[in-house]
Scaffold this motif. Structure first.
Motif, PDB file in Angstrom:
ATOM      1  N   GLU A 164       0.824  -1.216   0.000  1.00 32.31           N
ATOM      2  CA  GLU A 164       0.000   0.000   0.000  1.00 32.31           C
ATOM      3  C   GLU A 164       0.861   1.270   0.000  1.00 32.31           C
ATOM      4  O   GLU A 164       2.084   1.212  -0.014  1.00 32.31           O
ATOM      5  CB  GLU A 164      -0.972  -0.029   1.184  1.00 32.31           C
ATOM      6  CG  GLU A 164      -2.209  -0.861   0.910  1.00 32.31           C
ATOM      7  CD  GLU A 164      -3.113  -0.304  -0.187  1.00 32.31           C
ATOM      8  OE1 GLU A 164      -2.981   0.880  -0.574  1.00 32.31           O
ATOM      9  OE2 GLU A 164      -3.966  -1.058  -0.667  1.00 32.31           O
ATOM     10  N   HIS A 165       0.203   2.395   0.046  1.00 29.48           N
ATOM     11  CA  HIS A 165       0.815   3.720  -0.083  1.00 29.48           C
ATOM     12  C   HIS A 165       1.925   3.963   0.932  1.00 29.48           C
ATOM     13  O   HIS A 165       1.892   3.500   2.070  1.00 29.48           O
ATOM     14  CB  HIS A 165      -0.262   4.808   0.081  1.00 29.48           C
ATOM     15  CG  HIS A 165      -0.902   4.780   1.443  1.00 29.48           C
ATOM     16  ND1 HIS A 165      -0.378   5.437   2.536  1.00 29.48           N
ATOM     17  CD2 HIS A 165      -2.000   4.143   1.892  1.00 29.48           C
ATOM     18  CE1 HIS A 165      -1.133   5.222   3.593  1.00 29.48           C
ATOM     19  NE2 HIS A 165      -2.129   4.420   3.226  1.00 29.48           N
ATOM     20  N   ASP A 166       2.959   4.686   0.469  1.00 35.04           N
ATOM     21  CA  ASP A 166       4.030   5.201   1.330  1.00 35.04           C
ATOM     22  C   ASP A 166       4.846   4.131   2.046  1.00 35.04           C
ATOM     23  O   ASP A 166       5.486   4.414   3.061  1.00 35.04           O
ATOM     24  CB  ASP A 166       3.455   6.181   2.376  1.00 35.04           C
ATOM     25  CG  ASP A 166       2.720   7.336   1.722  1.00 35.04           C
ATOM     26  OD1 ASP A 166       3.357   8.065   0.945  1.00 35.04           O
ATOM     27  OD2 ASP A 166       1.505   7.474   1.974  1.00 35.04           O
ATOM     28  N   CYS A 167       4.862   2.926   1.526  1.00 40.27           N
ATOM     29  CA  CYS A 167       5.682   1.865   2.122  1.00 40.27           C
ATOM     30  C   CYS A 167       7.094   1.908   1.561  1.00 40.27           C
ATOM     31  O   CYS A 167       7.320   2.350   0.427  1.00 40.27           O
ATOM     32  CB  CYS A 167       5.081   0.494   1.841  1.00 40.27           C
ATOM     33  SG  CYS A 167       3.576   0.151   2.775  1.00 40.27           S
ATOM     34  N   PRO A 218       4.032 -14.876  -1.993  1.00 35.07           N
ATOM     35  CA  PRO A 218       2.695 -14.707  -2.552  1.00 35.07           C
ATOM     36  C   PRO A 218       1.633 -14.392  -1.495  1.00 35.07           C
ATOM     37  O   PRO A 218       1.625 -14.969  -0.403  1.00 35.07           O
ATOM     38  CB  PRO A 218       2.413 -16.066  -3.213  1.00 35.07           C
ATOM     39  CG  PRO A 218       3.768 -16.555  -3.611  1.00 35.07           C
ATOM     40  CD  PRO A 218       4.665 -16.115  -2.482  1.00 35.07           C
ATOM     41  N   GLY A 219       0.763 -13.445  -1.842  1.00 33.79           N
ATOM     42  CA  GLY A 219      -0.378 -13.117  -1.013  1.00 33.79           C
ATOM     43  C   GLY A 219      -0.086 -12.231   0.188  1.00 33.79           C
ATOM     44  O   GLY A 219      -0.982 -11.958   0.987  1.00 33.79           O
ATOM     45  N   THR A 220       1.135 -11.762   0.335  1.00 31.59           N
ATOM     46  CA  THR A 220       1.475 -10.869   1.448  1.00 31.59           C
ATOM     47  C   THR A 220       0.720  -9.556   1.285  1.00 31.59           C
ATOM     48  O   THR A 220       0.568  -9.043   0.171  1.00 31.59           O
ATOM     49  CB  THR A 220       2.996 -10.598   1.474  1.00 31.59           C
ATOM     50  OG1 THR A 220       3.679 -11.818   1.740  1.00 31.59           O
ATOM     51  CG2 THR A 220       3.372  -9.554   2.501  1.00 31.59           C
ATOM     52  N   VAL A 221       0.266  -8.984   2.403  1.00 30.34           N
ATOM     53  CA  VAL A 221      -0.375  -7.666   2.409  1.00 30.34           C
ATOM     54  C   VAL A 221       0.424  -6.764   3.339  1.00 30.34           C
ATOM     55  O   VAL A 221       0.574  -7.055   4.526  1.00 30.34           O
ATOM     56  CB  VAL A 221      -1.841  -7.745   2.881  1.00 30.34           C
ATOM     57  CG1 VAL A 221      -2.457  -6.346   2.972  1.00 30.34           C
ATOM     58  CG2 VAL A 221      -2.661  -8.633   1.946  1.00 30.34           C
ATOM     59  N   VAL A 222       0.939  -5.677   2.767  1.00 32.81           N
ATOM     60  CA  VAL A 222       1.685  -4.686   3.535  1.00 32.81           C
ATOM     61  C   VAL A 222       0.859  -3.408   3.499  1.00 32.81           C
ATOM     62  O   VAL A 222       0.760  -2.749   2.465  1.00 32.81           O
ATOM     63  CB  VAL A 222       3.091  -4.452   2.946  1.00 32.81           C
ATOM     64  CG1 VAL A 222       3.872  -3.442   3.798  1.00 32.81           C
ATOM     65  CG2 VAL A 222       3.858  -5.766   2.816  1.00 32.81           C
ATOM     66  N   CYS A 223       0.229  -3.070   4.621  1.00 34.32           N
ATOM     67  CA  CYS A 223      -0.641  -1.896   4.677  1.00 34.32           C
ATOM     68  C   CYS A 223       0.187  -0.614   4.660  1.00 34.32           C
ATOM     69  O   CYS A 223       1.411  -0.651   4.719  1.00 34.32           O
ATOM     70  CB  CYS A 223      -1.545  -1.977   5.907  1.00 34.32           C
ATOM     71  SG  CYS A 223      -2.710  -3.365   5.802  1.00 34.32           S
ATOM     72  N   GLY A 224      -0.476   0.518   4.580  1.00 35.32           N
ATOM     73  CA  GLY A 224       0.172   1.796   4.345  1.00 35.32           C
ATOM     74  C   GLY A 224       1.249   2.170   5.348  1.00 35.32           C
ATOM     75  O   GLY A 224       1.196   1.822   6.524  1.00 35.32           O
ATOM     76  N   SER A 225       2.245   2.891   4.842  1.00 34.51           N
ATOM     77  CA  SER A 225       3.311   3.515   5.636  1.00 34.51           C
ATOM     78  C   SER A 225       4.162   2.533   6.424  1.00 34.51           C
ATOM     79  O   SER A 225       4.733   2.884   7.459  1.00 34.51           O
ATOM     80  CB  SER A 225       2.724   4.571   6.587  1.00 34.51           C
ATOM     81  OG  SER A 225       2.043   5.564   5.845  1.00 34.51           O
ATOM     82  N   VAL A 234       0.365 -10.609   6.915  1.00 44.53           N
ATOM     83  CA  VAL A 234      -0.248  -9.280   6.892  1.00 44.53           C
ATOM     84  C   VAL A 234       0.517  -8.381   7.856  1.00 44.53           C
ATOM     85  O   VAL A 234       0.763  -8.774   9.006  1.00 44.53           O
ATOM     86  CB  VAL A 234      -1.736  -9.333   7.301  1.00 44.53           C
ATOM     87  CG1 VAL A 234      -2.334  -7.937   7.393  1.00 44.53           C
ATOM     88  CG2 VAL A 234      -2.525 -10.204   6.329  1.00 44.53           C
ATOM     89  N   LEU A 235       0.884  -7.197   7.390  1.00 38.71           N
ATOM     90  CA  LEU A 235       1.495  -6.179   8.239  1.00 38.71           C
ATOM     91  C   LEU A 235       0.533  -5.006   8.278  1.00 38.71           C
ATOM     92  O   LEU A 235       0.196  -4.442   7.226  1.00 38.71           O
ATOM     93  CB  LEU A 235       2.844  -5.729   7.692  1.00 38.71           C
ATOM     94  CG  LEU A 235       4.001  -6.732   7.806  1.00 38.71           C
ATOM     95  CD1 LEU A 235       3.891  -7.836   6.776  1.00 38.71           C
ATOM     96  CD2 LEU A 235       5.322  -6.016   7.666  1.00 38.71           C
ATOM     97  N   ILE A 236       0.055  -4.632   9.476  1.00 37.88           N
ATOM     98  CA  ILE A 236      -0.901  -3.526   9.573  1.00 37.88           C
ATOM     99  C   ILE A 236      -0.184  -2.194   9.332  1.00 37.88           C
ATOM    100  O   ILE A 236       1.044  -2.125   9.300  1.00 37.88           O
ATOM    101  CB  ILE A 236      -1.657  -3.526  10.926  1.00 37.88           C
ATOM    102  CG1 ILE A 236      -0.713  -3.211  12.085  1.00 37.88           C
ATOM    103  CG2 ILE A 236      -2.406  -4.836  11.137  1.00 37.88           C
ATOM    104  CD1 ILE A 236      -1.445  -2.828  13.367  1.00 37.88           C
TER     105      ILE A 236
END
Length: 194
Positions: free
Chosen positions: A122-125, A135-142, A156-158
């Motif tokens: 996501e944004h600003d990472c 595969p399938g990793t989710v890295v949330c903003g910043s 998943v990283l919040i």
């Protein structure tokens, strides 16, 4: 005609070879085992060859990337035509973006990094050098992920998480606190186990 040499002869290198067909014909791509790579003379004039490290192991990946740079051999990126990158994403050399990956605005991907199939950044990472997002990793903003970090499938990283250099995050882990010490982190919430 340029050629692409992929370093590594495992499953990841074959997956990267599939992505290379967006830019190279089959005859232009050669998968080199590490033994074959070792046989290339260091002073070879390889002006028509581009290299890409196609190893999933972050430490080996980093070592071979540094060797290519030391030899002044051309290192390229590969971005799947089936991935989405915002216009203002910064992408370091030697990185691979696999099909289905989504990288949002103002993200920075440092050199020699794997953004694997269906990963969301996501944004600003910031994703550090020689890291591997499975595969399938989710890295949330910043979020800020250090160098040589391995993130397992489906983790998943919040928002706003920082991960130190050399950490390993297990498959399916949910990271809700900063990771400040190298080690293996697993579970929901992710905890250091070694």
């Amino acid at each position: 005609m340029k050629k692409l040499f992929l370093l590594g002869s495992g499953g990841h290198s074959r997956s990267v070879a599939e992505v290379s067909t967006d830019r190279y014909s089959a005859g232009q791509v050669k998968i080199l085992s590490l033994e074959e790579f070792a046989l290339l003379p260091e002073d070879s004039c390889l002006e028509s060859v581009e290299f890409l490290v196609a190893l999933g192991d972050v430490k080996k990946r980093n070592a071979y990337y540094k060797l290519l740079l030391q030899r002044s051999w051309r290192v390229t990126n590969l971005v799947s035509s089936k991935a989405f990158l915002a216009d203002d994403v910064t992408l370091g050399q030697g990185s691979v973006i696999m099909p289905g990956a989504v990288i949002r605005t103002a993200a920075q991907i440092y050199p020699n990094t794997i953004i694997n199939t269906s990963v969301i950044v996501e944004h600003d990472c910031v994703i550090g050098e020689s890291s591997n997002l499975s595969p399938g990793t989710v890295v949330c903003g910043s979020c800020n992920i250090g160098n040589q970090v391995f993130v397992g499938a489906g983790a998943v990283l919040i928002d706003g998480i920082s991960v130190c250099d050399g950490a390993v995050i297990g498959a399916g882990a949910v990271v809700i606190e900063n990771i400040c010490l190298p080690g293996l982190y697993v579970g929901n919430p992710a905890r250091r186990v070694k």
